[in-house]
Design a protein around this motif. Structure first.
Motif, mmCIF file in Angstrom:
data_model
loop_
_atom_site.group_PDB
_atom_site.id
_atom_site.type_symbol
_atom_site.label_atom_id
_atom_site.label_comp_id
_atom_site.label_asym_id
_atom_site.label_seq_id
_atom_site.Cartn_x
_atom_site.Cartn_y
_atom_site.Cartn_z
ATOM 1 N N ARG A 7 0.799 -1.222 0.000
ATOM 2 C CA ARG A 7 0.000 0.000 0.000
ATOM 3 C C ARG A 7 0.834 1.275 0.000
ATOM 4 O O ARG A 7 0.330 2.334 -0.359
ATOM 5 C CB ARG A 7 -0.923 0.018 1.232
ATOM 6 C CG ARG A 7 -2.006 -1.030 1.190
ATOM 7 C CD ARG A 7 -2.889 -0.961 2.414
ATOM 8 N NE ARG A 7 -4.013 -1.897 2.327
ATOM 9 C CZ ARG A 7 -4.898 -2.104 3.290
ATOM 10 N NH1 ARG A 7 -4.789 -1.445 4.437
ATOM 11 N NH2 ARG A 7 -5.880 -2.964 3.132
ATOM 12 N N VAL A 8 2.093 1.188 0.440
ATOM 13 C CA VAL A 8 2.940 2.380 0.515
ATOM 14 C C VAL A 8 4.325 2.063 -0.030
ATOM 15 O O VAL A 8 4.721 0.896 -0.158
ATOM 16 C CB VAL A 8 3.062 2.877 1.978
ATOM 17 C CG1 VAL A 8 1.745 3.386 2.515
ATOM 18 C CG2 VAL A 8 3.612 1.782 2.882
ATOM 19 N N GLY A 9 5.059 3.127 -0.358
ATOM 20 C CA GLY A 9 6.445 3.006 -0.774
ATOM 21 C C GLY A 9 6.638 2.249 -2.064
ATOM 22 O O GLY A 9 5.754 2.195 -2.935
ATOM 23 N N ASN A 10 7.831 1.644 -2.202
ATOM 24 C CA ASN A 10 8.155 0.889 -3.418
ATOM 25 C C ASN A 10 7.370 -0.415 -3.525
ATOM 26 O O ASN A 10 7.349 -1.033 -4.600
ATOM 27 C CB ASN A 10 9.659 0.573 -3.435
ATOM 28 C CG ASN A 10 10.509 1.821 -3.538
ATOM 29 O OD1 ASN A 10 10.068 2.845 -4.075
ATOM 30 N ND2 ASN A 10 11.730 1.759 -3.006
ATOM 31 N N ASP A 11 6.728 -0.830 -2.426
ATOM 32 C CA ASP A 11 5.957 -2.068 -2.452
ATOM 33 C C ASP A 11 4.487 -1.822 -2.795
ATOM 34 O O ASP A 11 3.688 -2.759 -2.778
ATOM 35 C CB ASP A 11 6.064 -2.754 -1.085
ATOM 36 C CG ASP A 11 5.585 -4.201 -1.113
ATOM 37 O OD1 ASP A 11 5.975 -4.948 -2.029
ATOM 38 O OD2 ASP A 11 4.800 -4.575 -0.219
ATOM 39 N N GLU A 12 4.133 -0.555 -3.111
ATOM 40 C CA GLU A 12 2.744 -0.238 -3.398
ATOM 41 C C GLU A 12 2.260 -0.974 -4.652
ATOM 42 O O GLU A 12 2.867 -0.899 -5.729
ATOM 43 C CB GLU A 12 2.581 1.267 -3.591
ATOM 44 C CG GLU A 12 1.143 1.701 -3.776
ATOM 45 C CD GLU A 12 0.996 3.199 -3.845
ATOM 46 O OE1 GLU A 12 -0.148 3.679 -4.025
ATOM 47 O OE2 GLU A 12 2.038 3.905 -3.726
ATOM 48 N N GLY A 13 1.163 -1.714 -4.510
ATOM 49 C CA GLY A 13 0.582 -2.468 -5.617
ATOM 50 C C GLY A 13 1.326 -3.729 -5.968
ATOM 51 O O GLY A 13 0.970 -4.406 -6.944
ATOM 52 N N ILE A 14 2.366 -4.101 -5.202
ATOM 53 C CA ILE A 14 3.167 -5.294 -5.532
ATOM 54 C C ILE A 14 2.916 -6.412 -4.523
ATOM 55 O O ILE A 14 2.519 -7.519 -4.890
ATOM 56 C CB ILE A 14 4.673 -4.945 -5.580
ATOM 57 C CG1 ILE A 14 4.935 -3.882 -6.643
ATOM 58 C CG2 ILE A 14 5.505 -6.198 -5.837
ATOM 59 C CD1 ILE A 14 6.369 -3.394 -6.681
ATOM 60 N N GLY A 15 3.192 -6.138 -3.251
ATOM 61 C CA GLY A 15 3.028 -7.163 -2.223
ATOM 62 C C GLY A 15 4.097 -8.220 -2.310
ATOM 63 O O GLY A 15 3.803 -9.418 -2.417
ATOM 64 N N LYS A 16 5.348 -7.770 -2.283
ATOM 65 C CA LYS A 16 6.475 -8.676 -2.452
ATOM 66 C C LYS A 16 6.516 -9.714 -1.326
ATOM 67 O O LYS A 16 6.200 -9.427 -0.179
ATOM 68 C CB LYS A 16 7.765 -7.854 -2.460
ATOM 69 C CG LYS A 16 9.007 -8.657 -2.793
ATOM 70 C CD LYS A 16 10.230 -7.732 -2.863
ATOM 71 C CE LYS A 16 11.483 -8.531 -3.157
ATOM 72 N NZ LYS A 16 12.679 -7.652 -3.222
ATOM 73 N N LYS A 17 6.917 -10.962 -1.681
ATOM 74 C CA LYS A 17 7.006 -12.053 -0.709
ATOM 75 C C LYS A 17 8.104 -11.752 0.313
ATOM 76 O O LYS A 17 9.143 -11.175 -0.013
ATOM 77 C CB LYS A 17 7.301 -13.378 -1.399
ATOM 78 C CG LYS A 17 6.323 -13.736 -2.516
ATOM 79 C CD LYS A 17 4.946 -13.988 -1.979
ATOM 80 C CE LYS A 17 4.036 -14.570 -3.055
ATOM 81 N NZ LYS A 17 3.864 -13.678 -4.217
ATOM 82 N N THR A 18 7.868 -12.160 1.581
ATOM 83 C CA THR A 18 8.835 -11.888 2.648
ATOM 84 C C THR A 18 9.414 -13.138 3.284
ATOM 85 O O THR A 18 10.337 -13.046 4.088
ATOM 86 C CB THR A 18 8.153 -11.058 3.762
ATOM 87 O OG1 THR A 18 7.092 -11.823 4.338
ATOM 88 C CG2 THR A 18 7.618 -9.749 3.213
ATOM 89 N N CYS A 19 8.907 -14.318 2.956
ATOM 90 C CA CYS A 19 9.380 -15.553 3.592
ATOM 91 C C CYS A 19 9.568 -16.637 2.534
ATOM 92 O O CYS A 19 8.584 -17.082 1.893
ATOM 93 C CB CYS A 19 8.394 -16.027 4.650
ATOM 94 S SG CYS A 19 8.889 -17.537 5.505
ATOM 95 N N ASN A 20 10.812 -17.038 2.297
ATOM 96 C CA ASN A 20 11.147 -18.125 1.356
ATOM 97 C C ASN A 20 10.641 -17.854 -0.051
ATOM 98 O O ASN A 20 10.462 -18.794 -0.839
ATOM 99 C CB ASN A 20 10.589 -19.468 1.845
ATOM 100 C CG ASN A 20 11.525 -20.160 2.822
ATOM 101 O OD1 ASN A 20 12.723 -19.859 2.846
ATOM 102 N ND2 ASN A 20 10.984 -21.058 3.620
#
Length: 416
Positions: A7-20
């Protein structure tokens, strides 16, 4: 609270994976009003030196900083707090009064002399004199006792078990350790060890509680007649150890309206009839009421002042007056006679700080369950006690009060 990922920053609209690189289980949680202050947010590349499977979250929050000026009304009010009186520094306090390096005392006496010969004193002039006296005492108190230092980083203290001492803490720790060992390895030895630790813990807390109750009883018996203040402090501390329910707090507006209505004066109240002419008094009676305030009257009034009492708005404590009564007697005589002759009462003597004290019964939301205690000026109360003594002597002299009214009168007793 909301999830800020995607929702914010460079991750807005992406939702990058954070675990494995398979799921998102590491979140940044924010309230709705904090989203505008997030300037940067990104999911960093996986680094095995930091975590085994998780990625780092990078966030930068930029918020405006509000600087408060030391001259603000709130800051100025908070800075007026003072340290308590310390009996062991009484002589040092008096020495600082006598030194008067800034010549404040000399200027006060000169100003009082000028007001005595001045015609038509105004309220503001009287207020300034009393304020300067208050500032003089505060400067001496600060020099003697230091500045007010609020307690910082004080850990919350639980008083539910005041008898719980270090021995109880150690035996409880051993019991928890034995119980944890038995939960992992359940055999006869560990079970026996856990039972022994539990028994020792119960014996220790029973012994500590019994010792605490015995010490409290001894303190109450010792202080019952010798030190009543300490006696009631012990009793109040015992009562405060009880767990209290979550009662609703009362608003300051409700308390204000309640005490305002209680202290409202009824304009229709009839004045009592007087059996003598107040305008044609003899010289003796007139001097009894309106005579010059003497040093003996001030000493008698100061002698009755009690220690460890809170001060009023002028921050002058009873100990300040008692400690300086002989050295500052000229100032007290001139001030009291100036108030008596002009009839102008300083505004600081008319102001009070009302403290609502809960009666420990009924609901805390009901203002009728609070007792209002007003903190008035100690210097003003000293002057009032002199006037009260004169009025009592006058009423006895002219037999204004009947002998049947014996309540709260000297040399009178109530018989049942």
């Amino acid at each position: 609270m909301y999830i800020a990922n995607s929702r914010v920053g460079n991750d807005e609209g992406i939702g990058k994976k954070t675990c494995n690189d398979t799921s998102v289980i590491d979140y940044l949680l924010l309230s709705s009003n904090l989203f505008p202050v997030v300037k940067e947010f990104d999911i960093m590349e996986f680094d095995p030196l930091v975590s085994d499977v998780h990625c780092q979250l990078h966030v930068v929050i930029q918020a405006p900083v509000i600087l408060y000026n030391s001259n603000d009304e709130l800051s100025q009010f908070c800075s007026e707090k003072y340290v308590k009186w310390r009996k062991e520094k009484c002589s040092e306090f008096l020495d600082n009064v006598k030194s008067d390096h800034d010549c404040q005392l000399e200027q006060l006496l000169l100003e009082l002399d000028n007001l005595e010969v001045q015609q038509g004193i105004h309220q503001n002039e009287m207020n300034k004199v009393v304020e300067r006296i208050s500032n003089f005492f505060q400067s001496v108190a600060t020099k003697t006792f230091g500045k007010y230092k609020p307690f910082k980083n004080r850990k919350p203290k639980s008083d539910n078990k005041p008898w719980f001492n270090k021995q109880c803490f150690d035996t409880r720790k051993k019991f928890h350790k034995a119980r944890k060992r038995y939960s992992f390895i359940k055999n006869a030895d560990n079970r026996k060890h856990m039972k022994n630790a539990s028994k020792s813990y119960k014996i220790e807390i029973s012994k500590a509680n019994e010792l605490y109750q015995r010490n409290i009883g001894n303190k109450l018996r010792q202080t019952k007649k010798s030190d009543s203040k300490k006696f009631w402090n012990i009793l109040n501390s015992i009562g405060s150890n009880k767990k209290k329910g979550a009662d609703p707090e009362i608003s300051i507006e409700a308390l204000y309206d309640y005490f305002k209505d209680m202290n409202r004066c009824d304009s229709n109240t009839e004045e009592p009839e007087v059996n003598f002419d107040v305008h044609n008094l003899s010289d003796e009676l007139y001097n009894l009421l309106n005579g010059t305030v003497t040093e003996d009257e001030i000493l008698k009034s100061v002698k009755n002042l009690k220690n460890d009492k809170a001060s009023g708005c002028d921050k002058i404590m009873n100990e300040y007056i008692k400690c300086t009564v002989y050295d500052l007697m000229p100032m007290y005589v001139k001030l009291f006679n100036l108030v008596l002759d002009t009839g102008i009462v300083p505004e600081l003597w008319s102001l009070g700080i009302m403290i609502p004290i809960f009666k420990n019964k009924g609901s805390k939301a009901d203002p009728a369950n609070y007792r209002g205690v007003t903190l008035n000026s100690c210097l003003g109360k000293t002057f009032s006690s002199i006037i009260n003594e004169r009025l009592n002597s006058f009423s006895d002299e002219v037999e204004l009060i009947s002998e049947s009214q014996a309540g709260f009168r000297k040399r009178f007793f109530n018989y049942r």
